[in-house]
Design a protein around this motif. Structure first.
Motif, PDB file in Angstrom:
ATOM      1  N   CYS A 122       0.925  -1.108   0.354  1.00 16.52           N
ATOM      2  CA  CYS A 122       0.102  -0.160  -0.483  1.00 16.52           C
ATOM      3  C   CYS A 122       0.944   1.351  -0.084  1.00 16.52           C
ATOM      4  CB  CYS A 122      -0.991   0.066   1.207  1.00 16.52           C
ATOM      5  SG  CYS A 122      -2.455  -0.923   1.628  1.00 16.52           S
ATOM      6  N   ALA A 129       2.232   1.962  -3.259  1.00 14.91           N
ATOM      7  CA  ALA A 129       1.623   1.962  -4.479  1.00 14.91           C
ATOM      8  C   ALA A 129       1.982   3.850  -3.522  1.00 14.91           C
ATOM      9  CB  ALA A 129       0.586   1.255  -4.773  1.00 14.91           C
ATOM     10  N   HIS A 138       4.973  -2.005  -9.729  1.00 16.02           N
ATOM     11  CA  HIS A 138       3.932  -3.253  -9.959  1.00 16.02           C
ATOM     12  C   HIS A 138       4.150  -4.579  -8.367  1.00 16.02           C
ATOM     13  CE1 HIS A 138       4.119  -3.177 -14.375  1.00 16.02           C
ATOM     14  NE2 HIS A 138       5.107  -2.478 -14.108  1.00 16.02           N
ATOM     15  N   LEU A 168      -6.169  -4.924  -1.095  1.00 17.94           N
ATOM     16  CA  LEU A 168      -5.657  -5.334  -2.177  1.00 17.94           C
ATOM     17  C   LEU A 168      -6.502  -3.864  -3.161  1.00 17.94           C
ATOM     18  CD1 LEU A 168      -6.952  -8.904  -2.862  1.00 17.94           C
ATOM     19  CD2 LEU A 168      -4.491  -7.826  -2.911  1.00 17.94           C
ATOM     20  N   ALA A 169      -7.657  -3.211  -2.171  1.00 16.69           N
ATOM     21  CA  ALA A 169      -8.333  -2.799  -3.145  1.00 16.69           C
ATOM     22  C   ALA A 169      -7.694  -0.804  -2.719  1.00 16.69           C
ATOM     23  CB  ALA A 169      -9.679  -2.299  -2.264  1.00 16.69           C
ATOM     24  N   ILE A 210      -4.587  -0.760  -3.167  1.00 18.61           N
ATOM     25  CA  ILE A 210      -3.328  -1.256  -4.010  1.00 18.61           C
ATOM     26  C   ILE A 210      -3.685  -0.608  -5.023  1.00 18.61           C
ATOM     27  CG2 ILE A 210      -1.276  -2.801  -5.294  1.00 18.61           C
ATOM     28  CD1 ILE A 210      -1.500  -4.323  -1.954  1.00 18.61           C
ATOM     29  N   GLN A 211      -4.486  -1.342  -5.205  1.00 21.37           N
ATOM     30  CA  GLN A 211      -5.606  -1.264  -7.159  1.00 21.37           C
ATOM     31  C   GLN A 211      -5.512   0.310  -6.785  1.00 21.37           C
ATOM     32  OE1 GLN A 211      -8.095  -4.374  -7.069  1.00 21.37           O
ATOM     33  NE2 GLN A 211      -7.210  -4.695  -9.277  1.00 21.37           N
ATOM     34  N   LEU A 212      -6.552   1.064  -6.038  1.00 23.71           N
ATOM     35  CA  LEU A 212      -6.753   1.914  -6.534  1.00 23.71           C
ATOM     36  C   LEU A 212      -5.622   3.132  -6.833  1.00 23.71           C
ATOM     37  CD1 LEU A 212     -10.130   2.257  -4.658  1.00 23.71           C
ATOM     38  CD2 LEU A 212     -10.054   2.509  -6.360  1.00 23.71           C
ATOM     39  N   ARG A 243      -0.025  -1.933 -10.551  1.00 27.48           N
ATOM     40  CA  ARG A 243      -0.069  -2.971 -11.167  1.00 27.48           C
ATOM     41  C   ARG A 243      -0.235  -4.578 -10.166  1.00 27.48           C
ATOM     42  NH1 ARG A 243       0.970  -2.900 -16.717  1.00 27.48           N
ATOM     43  NH2 ARG A 243       2.056  -1.140 -16.313  1.00 27.48           N
ATOM     44  N   LEU A 244      -1.381  -4.803 -10.163  1.00 22.53           N
ATOM     45  CA  LEU A 244      -1.554  -5.691  -8.810  1.00 22.53           C
ATOM     46  C   LEU A 244      -1.273  -7.556  -8.955  1.00 22.53           C
ATOM     47  CD1 LEU A 244      -2.129  -6.218  -5.831  1.00 22.53           C
ATOM     48  CD2 LEU A 244      -4.728  -6.085  -6.401  1.00 22.53           C
ATOM     49  N   ASN A 245      -0.625  -8.081  -8.556  1.00 24.76           N
ATOM     50  CA  ASN A 245      -0.333  -9.390  -9.337  1.00 24.76           C
ATOM     51  C   ASN A 245      -0.373 -10.429  -8.116  1.00 24.76           C
ATOM     52  OD1 ASN A 245       1.738  -9.401 -11.670  1.00 24.76           O
ATOM     53  ND2 ASN A 245       2.316  -7.915 -10.764  1.00 24.76           N
ATOM     54  N   LYS A 246      -1.214 -10.957  -8.350  1.00 22.01           N
ATOM     55  CA  LYS A 246      -1.716 -12.001  -6.866  1.00 22.01           C
ATOM     56  C   LYS A 246      -1.391 -13.244  -7.154  1.00 22.01           C
ATOM     57  CE  LYS A 246      -6.495 -10.044  -7.024  1.00 22.01           C
ATOM     58  NZ  LYS A 246      -7.624 -10.227  -7.240  1.00 22.01           N
TER      59      LYS A 246
END
Ligand SMILES: *Cc1c(COP(=O)(O)O)cnc(C)c1O
Ligand SMILES: [Zn+2]
Length: 372
Positions: free
Chosen positions: A126, A129, A140, A152-153, A155-157, A161-164
């Motif tokens: 977080c 990012a 990334h 996750l939300a 980091i994405q917002l 680029r989210l790599n699960k």
């Protein structure tokens, strides 16, 4: 001289080199002589950047900042004792990881980087990012697929680029390792610039206590990103003659994942392979901390020790803090549980400092379970 030095082979690199580990594979440390001008520092805004001459970034370089830091050091009743707790859950992204990310991403900007990679079980991802969003650096983040949805939300917002990655935390570390062969690894455990940020915790505590060191400081430890920064910060204050002694560091691990505790207890020269059990303190559930040896040396050099807390103790500490109005992550409650155990036998006049590392709003699913 200011440079990066390898722990294994003593090779050195200038700060202008975009490296995060030695060519031999060893860990890098950053050696630097900070300057503390108390009059200048006290005249500046209350952020971690008031110690600008103690942070090894090119003095002409613009920094990547949300005016973070200088968090309140608040007296909290813990087991009938007044303990000074640094409210680092109040950082912009909700954890102290912003200290490290602010300096590390400022350095990435100095280096002119356009892409970084990082892996995390949550809060470090977080933080990296958010600062990359501010710096407009492509970011990334690799996370275990079971990371809590709130993180996750976040980091994405922030636009990362989210790599699960399915599987264990180890599988995530392996995936980012591949990416880090060709990209700058903005790692909170490997990259030495991260600790140049977390060390400001020590500077702030020192200033907030009237430019003195506390007797004891109680900290969480998984990868040791706060602990190693704090040890570095107090060492720099000691060398600069600002404080007269190092505080004793008490390092808290969850009983369900305590490799450093066992290594120190059994005087092992390498970290034991442990079978971790699930813990409420997910943020410090690290089975193989890359700087393990360095962490053990820092704790022992301070005259401190490692301790563990049970799941029941973590839960109790979480509830006790909530009932005093402090909403913290379950991981942060592990440290507080360690304080409850510690104060039973502490000296009555001992000055004790600790920390709320992360905000409760990050872990709603876990906290709903505790509330239910
Ligand atoms: C990162 C973190 C810690 C400390 O973990 P280390 O692995 O020792 O760096 C503690 N609490 C929270 C909430 C964290 O995010
Ligand atoms: Zn080396």
């Amino acid at each position: 001289m200011t440079q990066l030095t390898c722990q294994s082979c003593q090779s050195t690199y200038p700060l202008t080199a975009p490296v995060w580990k030695c060519d031999c594979g060893g860990l890098l440390d950053l050696y630097f002589t900070p300057v503390f001008d108390r009059v200048k520092i006290e005249s500046r805004p209350p952020t971690m950047w008031r110690y600008r001459e103690a942070i090894p970034l090119d003095s002409a370089a613009p920094i990547v900042s949300f005016d973070e830091g200088f968090t309140p050091l608040t007296a909290v009743d813990i087991g009938g004792r007044s303990v000074w707790v640094k409210q680092d859950h109040l950082f912009p992204t909700g954890s102290y990881k912003d200290r490290g990310a602010a300096v590390l991403i400022s350095q990435a900007q100095v280096l002119g980087l356009t892409t970084v990679v990082e892996d995390s079980s949550g809060n470090a991802g977080c933080a990296i990012a958010a600062y990359c969003a501010k710096a407009e650096i492509d970011c990334h983040i690799y996370v275990p697929a079971n990371t809590s949805p709130g993180k996750l939300a976040q980091i994405q917002l922030y636009g990362a680029r989210l790599n699960k990655i399915p599987g264990s935390r180890e599988d995530t570390a392996n995936a980012v390792w591949q990416a880090a062969q060709t990209n700058y690894y903005a790692s909170h455990s490997w990259n030495p610039f991260f600790f140049q940020g977390t060390k400001t915790f020590a500077f702030e505590v020192c200033e907030q206590l009237g430019w003195t060191a506390p007797d004891t400081i109680i900290l969480p430890v998984g990868n040791g990103t706060l602990l190693l920064g704090v040890a570095l910060g107090f060492t720099e204050l000691l060398v600069a003659g600002i404080i007269a002694k190092m505080p004793k560091i008490i390092a808290v691990q969850a009983e369900h994942c305590a490799p450093l505790y066992y290594a120190a207890q059994e005087r092992l020269s390498t970290l034991p392979t442990i079978e971790p059990k699930e813990t409420l303190a997910e943020g410090i559930a690290i089975t193989t901390p890359v700087r393990g040896r360095q962490i053990i040396e820092a704790v022992q050099a301070s005259g401190g020790h490692f301790t563990t807390v049970s799941e029941a103790e973590i839960k109790q500490a979480l509830i006790a803090m909530s009932q005093q109005g402090y909403y913290i992550e379950p991981t942060s409650a592990a440290t507080i549980a360690g304080i409850y155990n510690y104060v039973v036998s502490s000296a009555p006049d001992e000055t004790i400092v600790s920390v709320f590392t992360g905000h409760g709003l990050k872990a709603t699913e876990k906290l709903l379970k505790v509330a239910g």
